[in-house]
Design an enzyme around this catalytic site. Structure first.
Site, PDB file in Angstrom:
ATOM      1  N   LYS A   9      54.019  34.311  66.952  1.00 27.05           N
ATOM      2  CA  LYS A   9      54.707  35.490  66.530  1.00 27.05           C
ATOM      3  C   LYS A   9      54.887  35.627  65.147  1.00 27.05           C
ATOM      4  CE  LYS A   9      56.476  36.890  71.057  1.00 27.05           C
ATOM      5  NZ  LYS A   9      57.830  37.042  71.976  1.00 27.05           N
ATOM      6  N   TYR A  49      52.618  45.514  75.232  1.00 29.64           N
ATOM      7  CA  TYR A  49      53.820  45.366  75.869  1.00 29.64           C
ATOM      8  C   TYR A  49      54.041  46.437  76.487  1.00 29.64           C
ATOM      9  CZ  TYR A  49      55.197  40.944  73.331  1.00 29.64           C
ATOM     10  OH  TYR A  49      55.404  39.693  72.943  1.00 29.64           O
ATOM     11  N   ASN A 112      61.387  34.497  69.114  1.00 31.31           N
ATOM     12  CA  ASN A 112      61.253  33.255  69.921  1.00 31.31           C
ATOM     13  C   ASN A 112      59.841  32.841  69.929  1.00 31.31           C
ATOM     14  OD1 ASN A 112      60.039  35.282  71.417  1.00 31.31           O
ATOM     15  ND2 ASN A 112      60.887  35.074  73.267  1.00 31.31           N
ATOM     16  N   HIS A 115      54.110  34.001  72.321  1.00 29.86           N
ATOM     17  CA  HIS A 115      53.884  34.771  73.474  1.00 29.86           C
ATOM     18  C   HIS A 115      53.021  34.221  74.050  1.00 29.86           C
ATOM     19  CE1 HIS A 115      52.596  38.011  76.250  1.00 29.86           C
ATOM     20  NE2 HIS A 115      51.535  37.635  75.956  1.00 29.86           N
ATOM     21  N   GLU A 126      45.293  40.930  78.470  1.00 26.55           N
ATOM     22  CA  GLU A 126      45.747  40.612  77.086  1.00 26.55           C
ATOM     23  C   GLU A 126      44.620  40.092  76.374  1.00 26.55           C
ATOM     24  OE1 GLU A 126      49.037  38.089  77.360  1.00 26.55           O
ATOM     25  OE2 GLU A 126      50.259  39.815  78.320  1.00 26.55           O
TER      26      GLU A 126
HETATM   27  P1  IDP Z   1      58.447  36.258  77.803  1.00 27.85           P
HETATM   28  O1  IDP Z   1      57.852  36.586  76.254  1.00 27.85           O
HETATM   29  O2  IDP Z   1      59.002  35.014  77.778  1.00 27.85           O
HETATM   30  O3  IDP Z   1      57.393  36.581  78.750  1.00 27.85           O
HETATM   31  P2  IDP Z   1      59.651  39.009  78.231  1.00 27.85           P
HETATM   32  O4  IDP Z   1      60.801  39.250  79.271  1.00 27.85           O
HETATM   33  O5  IDP Z   1      58.035  39.499  78.755  1.00 27.85           O
HETATM   34  O6  IDP Z   1      59.598  37.482  77.871  1.00 27.85           O
HETATM   35  O7  IDP Z   1      60.000  39.797  76.889  1.00 27.85           O
HETATM   36  C1  IDP Z   1      58.763  40.024  75.951  1.00 27.85           C
HETATM   37  C2  IDP Z   1      59.547  39.677  74.677  1.00 27.85           C
HETATM   38  O8  IDP Z   1      60.428  40.601  74.303  1.00 27.85           O
HETATM   39  C3  IDP Z   1      60.268  38.415  74.401  1.00 27.85           C
HETATM   40  O9  IDP Z   1      59.390  37.280  74.338  1.00 27.85           O
HETATM   41  C4  IDP Z   1      61.194  38.789  73.394  1.00 27.85           C
HETATM   42  O10 IDP Z   1      60.780  38.422  72.067  1.00 27.85           O
HETATM   43  C5  IDP Z   1      61.580  40.060  73.563  1.00 27.85           C
HETATM   44  N1  IDP Z   1      62.739  40.034  74.480  1.00 27.85           N
HETATM   45  C6  IDP Z   1      62.830  39.936  75.819  1.00 27.85           C
HETATM   46  N2  IDP Z   1      63.953  40.178  76.319  1.00 27.85           N
HETATM   47  C7  IDP Z   1      64.867  40.521  75.306  1.00 27.85           C
HETATM   48  C8  IDP Z   1      66.123  40.855  75.136  1.00 27.85           C
HETATM   49  O11 IDP Z   1      67.187  40.752  76.164  1.00 27.85           O
HETATM   50  N3  IDP Z   1      66.554  40.919  73.816  1.00 27.85           N
HETATM   51  C9  IDP Z   1      66.064  40.824  72.797  1.00 27.85           C
HETATM   52  N4  IDP Z   1      64.500  40.636  72.671  1.00 27.85           N
HETATM   53  C10 IDP Z   1      64.189  40.386  74.065  1.00 27.85           C
HETATM   54 MG    MG Z   2      56.401  38.398  79.160  1.00 27.14          MG
END
Ligand code: IDP
Ligand code: MG
Length: 156
Positions: A9, A49, A112, A115, A126
Site C-alpha cells: 500500500k 474494495y 496497515n 493487502h 483481484e
Molecule cells: P484485510 O485487509 O485484513 O483483509 P478488511 O477488513 O478487508 O481487512 O479491510 C480492508 C482494509 O480497510 C484494511 O486493510 C484497512 O486498511 C481498512 N480497514 C478495515 N477496517 C478498518 C477500520 O475499522 N478502520 C480503519 N480502516 C479499516
Molecule cells: Mg480484506
C-alpha cells in the site's frame, strides 16, 4: 499451487519498506510471478474494495489507496493465499502479532501496509482487476525441488 494478489500500500512504498516486505515472501519460498507499480485509479480502487462500500472506513480507505503509488504483486506457492494472509498478520497494526508484516512494521489500523486476497475467489477476481493477460508470468524455478517435497510427484 495458488497465486494470490498482494498490494504494498502507499504507506509501505512511501516508507521504503518494499524491499523488506518482498524479501519476506521470497525468504518463505514463495515466488513473485507478477509486479507492477501504479497509482491506483479511483474506479479500480472502488471495484477492488466493492465489498466494503457503505462501511464507515470505506471513503478513507479508497482515498488512502489512491493517494500515492502502490506496488502490486502476484505471489505463487503452495497454499499461497493463506500463507500470505498469515505472514501479513491481523488487519490492525495495533493488534497484529509480532513476526507478521503488519505487526512488525506498523501500528495504524488503516495504514496497515499490505493487502492480500482472502480466498481463491477473491484472488481470481483481484488478479484479473490488476493484471492483464500475460502480465502474470509462469516460469519454472529449479530451486522448487528444494522448496517443496516432490517425492510423490506433486509438491508437498
Ligand atoms: P484485510 O485487509 O485484513 O483483509 P478488511 O477488513 O478487508 O481487512 O479491510 C480492508 C482494509 O480497510 C484494511 O486493510 C484497512 O486498511 C481498512 N480497514 C478495515 N477496517 C478498518 C477500520 O475499522 N478502520 C480503519 N480502516 C479499516
Ligand atoms: Mg480484506
Amino acid at each position: 499451487m495458488e497465486t494470490t494478489l498482494i498490494i504494498l500500500k502507499p504507506d509501505a512504498v512511501q516508507r521504503g519498506l518494499m524491499g523488506r516486505i518482498i524479501a519476506r515472501f521470497e525468504d518463505k519460498g514463495l515466488q513473485i510471478v507478477g509486479a507492477k507499480m501504479m497509482k491506483i485509479p479511483m474506479a479500480l480502487a472502488e471495484r477492488h474494495y466493492a465489498d466494503h462500500k457503505g462501511k464507515g472506513f470505506y471513503d478513507g480507505l479508497v482515498k488512502f489507496m489512491t493517494s500515492s503509488p502502490v506496488l502490486v504483486l502476484a505471489v505463487r506457492g503452495l497454499g499461497a493465499i493463506a500463507v500470505c494472509r498469515k505472514m501479513m498478520g491481523a488487519t490492525f497494526g495495533s493488534k497484529a502479532e509480532s513476526g507478521t508484516i503488519r505487526g512488525d512494521f506498523g501500528v495504524s489500523n488503516s495504514f496497515n501496509l499490505i493487502h492480500g486476497s482472502d480466498s481463491p475467489e477473491a484472488a481470481a477476481k483481484e488478479l484479473g482487476l490488476f493484471f492483464a493477460p500475460g502480465e502474470v508470468v509462469e516460469f519454472a524455478r529449479p530451486v522448487d525441488q528444494w522448496v517443496y517435497d516432490y517425492g510423490k510427484g506433486a509438491p508437498e
